[in-house]
Write a protein that holds these residues in place. Structure first.
Motif, PDB file in Angstrom:
ATOM      1  N   GLY A 113       0.851  -1.190   0.000  1.00 27.77           N
ATOM      2  CA  GLY A 113       0.000   0.000   0.000  1.00 27.77           C
ATOM      3  C   GLY A 113       0.885   1.238   0.000  1.00 27.77           C
ATOM      4  O   GLY A 113       2.059   1.168   0.390  1.00 27.77           O
ATOM      5  N   SER A 114       0.313   2.367  -0.470  1.00 25.31           N
ATOM      6  CA  SER A 114       1.150   3.573  -0.400  1.00 25.31           C
ATOM      7  C   SER A 114       1.187   4.094   1.029  1.00 25.31           C
ATOM      8  O   SER A 114       2.015   4.924   1.369  1.00 25.31           O
ATOM      9  N   GLN A 115       0.306   3.554   1.871  1.00 22.78           N
ATOM     10  CA  GLN A 115       0.399   3.900   3.297  1.00 22.78           C
ATOM     11  C   GLN A 115       1.767   3.483   3.835  1.00 22.78           C
ATOM     12  O   GLN A 115       2.401   4.220   4.595  1.00 22.78           O
ATOM     13  N   LEU A 118       4.425   5.914   2.730  1.00 31.41           N
ATOM     14  CA  LEU A 118       4.470   7.145   3.530  1.00 31.41           C
ATOM     15  C   LEU A 118       5.207   6.890   4.837  1.00 31.41           C
ATOM     16  O   LEU A 118       6.019   7.697   5.288  1.00 31.41           O
ATOM     17  N   TYR A 139      -4.054  14.742   3.679  1.00 29.35           N
ATOM     18  CA  TYR A 139      -4.492  13.370   3.980  1.00 29.35           C
ATOM     19  C   TYR A 139      -4.105  12.995   5.412  1.00 29.35           C
ATOM     20  O   TYR A 139      -2.922  13.011   5.761  1.00 29.35           O
ATOM     21  N   TYR A 186       4.922  17.631   1.284  1.00 29.63           N
ATOM     22  CA  TYR A 186       4.024  16.514   0.971  1.00 29.63           C
ATOM     23  C   TYR A 186       2.810  17.060   0.232  1.00 29.63           C
ATOM     24  O   TYR A 186       2.120  17.961   0.731  1.00 29.63           O
ATOM     25  N   ILE A 188      -0.594  16.166  -2.634  1.00 32.57           N
ATOM     26  CA  ILE A 188      -1.453  15.244  -3.404  1.00 32.57           C
ATOM     27  C   ILE A 188      -2.028  16.082  -4.544  1.00 32.57           C
ATOM     28  O   ILE A 188      -3.069  16.724  -4.394  1.00 32.57           O
ATOM     29  N   ASN A 193      -7.124  14.234  -1.503  1.00 33.76           N
ATOM     30  CA  ASN A 193      -7.808  13.761  -0.316  1.00 33.76           C
ATOM     31  C   ASN A 193      -7.424  14.724   0.796  1.00 33.76           C
ATOM     32  O   ASN A 193      -6.232  14.815   1.101  1.00 33.76           O
ATOM     33  N   ASP A 221       2.137  12.290  -3.695  1.00 35.56           N
ATOM     34  CA  ASP A 221       1.294  11.125  -3.398  1.00 35.56           C
ATOM     35  C   ASP A 221       0.126  11.145  -4.384  1.00 35.56           C
ATOM     36  O   ASP A 221      -0.650  12.104  -4.420  1.00 35.56           O
ATOM     37  N   PRO A 223      -2.657   8.612  -5.431  1.00 35.99           N
ATOM     38  CA  PRO A 223      -3.481   7.401  -5.562  1.00 35.99           C
ATOM     39  C   PRO A 223      -4.642   7.560  -6.546  1.00 35.99           C
ATOM     40  O   PRO A 223      -5.185   6.563  -7.006  1.00 35.99           O
ATOM     41  N   TYR A 224      -5.047   8.818  -6.818  1.00 33.25           N
ATOM     42  CA  TYR A 224      -6.308   9.040  -7.549  1.00 33.25           C
ATOM     43  C   TYR A 224      -6.116   9.543  -8.969  1.00 33.25           C
ATOM     44  O   TYR A 224      -7.099   9.758  -9.690  1.00 33.25           O
ATOM     45  N   THR A 258      -0.487   3.731  -6.228  1.00 33.99           N
ATOM     46  CA  THR A 258      -1.019   2.500  -5.651  1.00 33.99           C
ATOM     47  C   THR A 258      -2.020   1.842  -6.597  1.00 33.99           C
ATOM     48  O   THR A 258      -2.612   2.519  -7.442  1.00 33.99           O
ATOM     49  N   SER A 260      -4.523   0.353  -5.158  1.00 28.87           N
ATOM     50  CA  SER A 260      -5.665   0.242  -4.233  1.00 28.87           C
ATOM     51  C   SER A 260      -6.953   0.793  -4.819  1.00 28.87           C
ATOM     52  O   SER A 260      -8.027   0.257  -4.600  1.00 28.87           O
ATOM     53  N   LYS A 261      -6.844   1.915  -5.536  1.00 28.70           N
ATOM     54  CA  LYS A 261      -8.069   2.564  -6.020  1.00 28.70           C
ATOM     55  C   LYS A 261      -8.415   2.117  -7.431  1.00 28.70           C
ATOM     56  O   LYS A 261      -9.533   2.328  -7.883  1.00 28.70           O
ATOM     57  N   ARG A 268      -3.010  -4.710  -1.382  1.00 25.80           N
ATOM     58  CA  ARG A 268      -1.924  -3.953  -0.749  1.00 25.80           C
ATOM     59  C   ARG A 268      -0.707  -3.860  -1.667  1.00 25.80           C
ATOM     60  O   ARG A 268       0.416  -4.227  -1.269  1.00 25.80           O
ATOM     61  N   ALA A 270       1.476  -1.242  -4.035  1.00 25.35           N
ATOM     62  CA  ALA A 270       1.716   0.158  -4.375  1.00 25.35           C
ATOM     63  C   ALA A 270       3.204   0.297  -4.693  1.00 25.35           C
ATOM     64  O   ALA A 270       3.953  -0.682  -4.606  1.00 25.35           O
TER      65      ALA A 270
HETATM   66  N1  PMP Z   1      -2.423   8.457   0.149  1.00 24.29           N
HETATM   67  C1  PMP Z   1      -3.628   8.997   0.038  1.00 24.29           C
HETATM   68  C2  PMP Z   1      -3.761  10.434  -0.341  1.00 24.29           C
HETATM   69  C3  PMP Z   1      -4.765   8.212   0.264  1.00 24.29           C
HETATM   70  O1  PMP Z   1      -5.992   8.777   0.148  1.00 24.29           O
HETATM   71  C4  PMP Z   1      -4.618   6.848   0.613  1.00 24.29           C
HETATM   72  C5  PMP Z   1      -5.798   5.937   0.863  1.00 24.29           C
HETATM   73  N2  PMP Z   1      -6.864   6.457   1.492  1.00 24.29           N
HETATM   74  C6  PMP Z   1      -3.320   6.338   0.725  1.00 24.29           C
HETATM   75  C7  PMP Z   1      -2.249   7.166   0.476  1.00 24.29           C
HETATM   76  C8  PMP Z   1      -3.071   4.910   1.113  1.00 24.29           C
HETATM   77  O2  PMP Z   1      -3.520   4.028   0.145  1.00 24.29           O
HETATM   78  P1  PMP Z   1      -3.064   2.513   0.070  1.00 24.29           P
HETATM   79  O3  PMP Z   1      -2.216   2.232   1.271  1.00 24.29           O
HETATM   80  O4  PMP Z   1      -4.329   1.708   0.067  1.00 24.29           O
HETATM   81  O5  PMP Z   1      -2.288   2.384  -1.191  1.00 24.29           O
END
Ligand code: PMP
Length: 419
Positions: A113-115, A118, A139, A186, A188, A193, A221, A223-224, A258, A260-261, A268, A270
């Motif tokens: 995940g990109s979480q 981070l 975020y 940082y 986005i 988000n 960052d 993701p979208y 990622t 994820s979206k 998981r 990314a």
């Molecule tokens: N960065 C941003 C801006 C996000 O909105 C999210 C998910 N809500 C994440 C990172 C983490 O995403 P994931 O770990 O599912 O790739």
């Protein structure tokens, strides 16, 4: 055990563990509980939950995931479940690198995940007291990731086009005058988000210019970015920098994205793309964190990248555009005139600002009584702010739920206005 006098020795008594005293300094730091509060409230059956950032589960490509999973298990056998390389499954890294001309696999690290990206980037970059620049709002999961490393935040004002570049320049100038430097900015840039806003092209160039002028890294960052509704997304900061500098090793942008979206968050999967000194450090800390991301999942993603992923993205764009349009129409119908909101052209979120007298934290139980939950705005501010705002996620609700949820929210807002 008895002493000579026949009494029990105190040391033989079992000692009650003192968990609070055992905690590290960073674990003792106060933390925001907005998410757990929202999740607890959202347990109410039948509640329309606009609070979480969930992709639409009915759009997950389940058949394709099942097929890819059978195919890769057959093709790769035990390699799918044996320990793998910390950097990630090579064919997946190759496919990611191939998306950006000039990028090598050595510039790509797979993360869980990109979480995790981070968290790991926070770990390798932030010393206690370092200045980290963040958008205001930003975020909250990024704040959660950076929090244990104890940065000092500078919150940058934003508007419809993203960060206010004059304010950023002033902050960077002030820091330089004091002999300091921010560790990173940082940001986005696409369908942010929590606001759903997109940074304009002009500001992307300006941000890059400032980053190069002051020698500050950018953590981009994204993701979208692929989830745009009409107008194609603007170029990544990473790509602008690479085009200008010509060499990934010179690029001051650390880019995260990622699957994820666009595929499914439970995989998981990314990645980070960045200069090799950053990737090499990420490899070290990822080894200590989880050794590597699950190989089977990486194989599945690599398998789906060429044909399923592009189709899936087109499908998501259409569906999320419909849901956003439906939510905006319901809001314009139901909300009092003094409520304002963003009109995103992609992503999963929009941002609502209520009259200053309303505290969205205090309003949440009333909204839940009316059958709807949201994420409180204050959770997205590194320092202060957002008490009269809230984030709505439009990706995870059908038309009827959107109508019901927005009507419930509008009623809660009107009730708060009367109080
Ligand atoms: N960065 C941003 C801006 C996000 O909105 C999210 C998910 N809500 C994440 C990172 C983490 O995403 P994931 O770990 O599912 O790739």
């Amino acid at each position: 055990m008895l002493t000579e006098s026949g009494t029990a020795r105190p040391s033989s008594l079992p000692r009650k563990p003192d968990f609070a005293a055992a905690l590290s300094e960073c674990a003792r730091l106060p933390c925001d509980n907005s998410v757990s509060r929202m999740l607890k409230l959202a347990q109410v059956p039948g509640l329309v939950n606009f609070g979480g950032g969930l992709p639409a589960p009915e759009l997950f490509p389940m058949e394709d995931i099942a097929r890819a999973s059978r195919d890769v298990l057959e093709r790769y056998g035990y390699r799918a479940v044996q320990y793998g390389m910390t950097e990630g499954w090579l064919p997946l890294r190759e496919k990611i690198a191939a998306q950006t001309p000039g990028l090598s696999v050595d510039n790509v690290q797979i993360t869980s995940g990109s979480q995790q990206a981070l968290d790991l980037l926070g770990k390798i970059l932030i010393d206690k007291g370092d200045t980290v620049l963040v958008e205001s709002p930003t975020y909250m999961g990024a704040l959660q990731s950076f929090h244990p490393y104890q940065p000092r935040y500078q919150a940058l004002p934003t508007d419809e086009e993203g960060i206010d570049m004059d304010a950023l320049e002033q902050v960077l100038e002030d820091l330089e005058r004091r002999g300091q430097q921010a560790k990173f900015i940082y940001v986005i840039p696409n369908f942010q988000n929590p606001t759903g806003r997109t940074m304009s092209l002009e500001r992307r160039y300006k941000l890059l210019e400032l980053s190069l002028r002051y020698g500050v890294l950018i953590l981009e960052d994204d993701p979208y970015g692929e989830l745009y509704f009409e107008r194609e997304r603007l170029p990544h900061l990473y790509d602008l920098a690479l085009a200008q500098l010509g060499d990934p090793e010179q690029v001051p942008v650390l880019y995260c994205s990622t699957f994820s979206k666009t595929l499914a968050p439970g995989l998981r999967d990314a990645w980070v793309q960045a200069a090799t000194p950053i990737i090499q450090k990420l490899v070290q800390v990822k080894q200590g964190a989880d050794m590597h991301s699950p190989t089977l999942n990486q194989m599945i993603v690599a398998e789906l990248m060429d044909d399923v992923l592009p189709r899936q993205i087109v499908r998501l764009r259409g569906s999320y555009r419909e849901r956003a349009t439906h939510m905006l129409a319901a809001m314009s119908r139901e909300f009092p005139a003094d409520v304002t909101y963003t009109v995103p052209d992609g992503g999963m979120f929009l941002w609502v600002s209520l009259p200053g007298s309303i505290d969205t934290d205090a309003m949440l139980p009333r909204a839940v009584e009316n059958g709807v939950a949201y994420m409180v705005g204050s959770a997205f501010f590194a320092l202060e702010g957002g008490r009269n705002s809230l984030r709505l996620c439009f990706s995870n609700a059908g038309a009827a739920d959107i109508d019901r949820g927005i009507a419930g929210l509008a009623a809660a807002i009107r009730d708060e206005q009367v109080c």
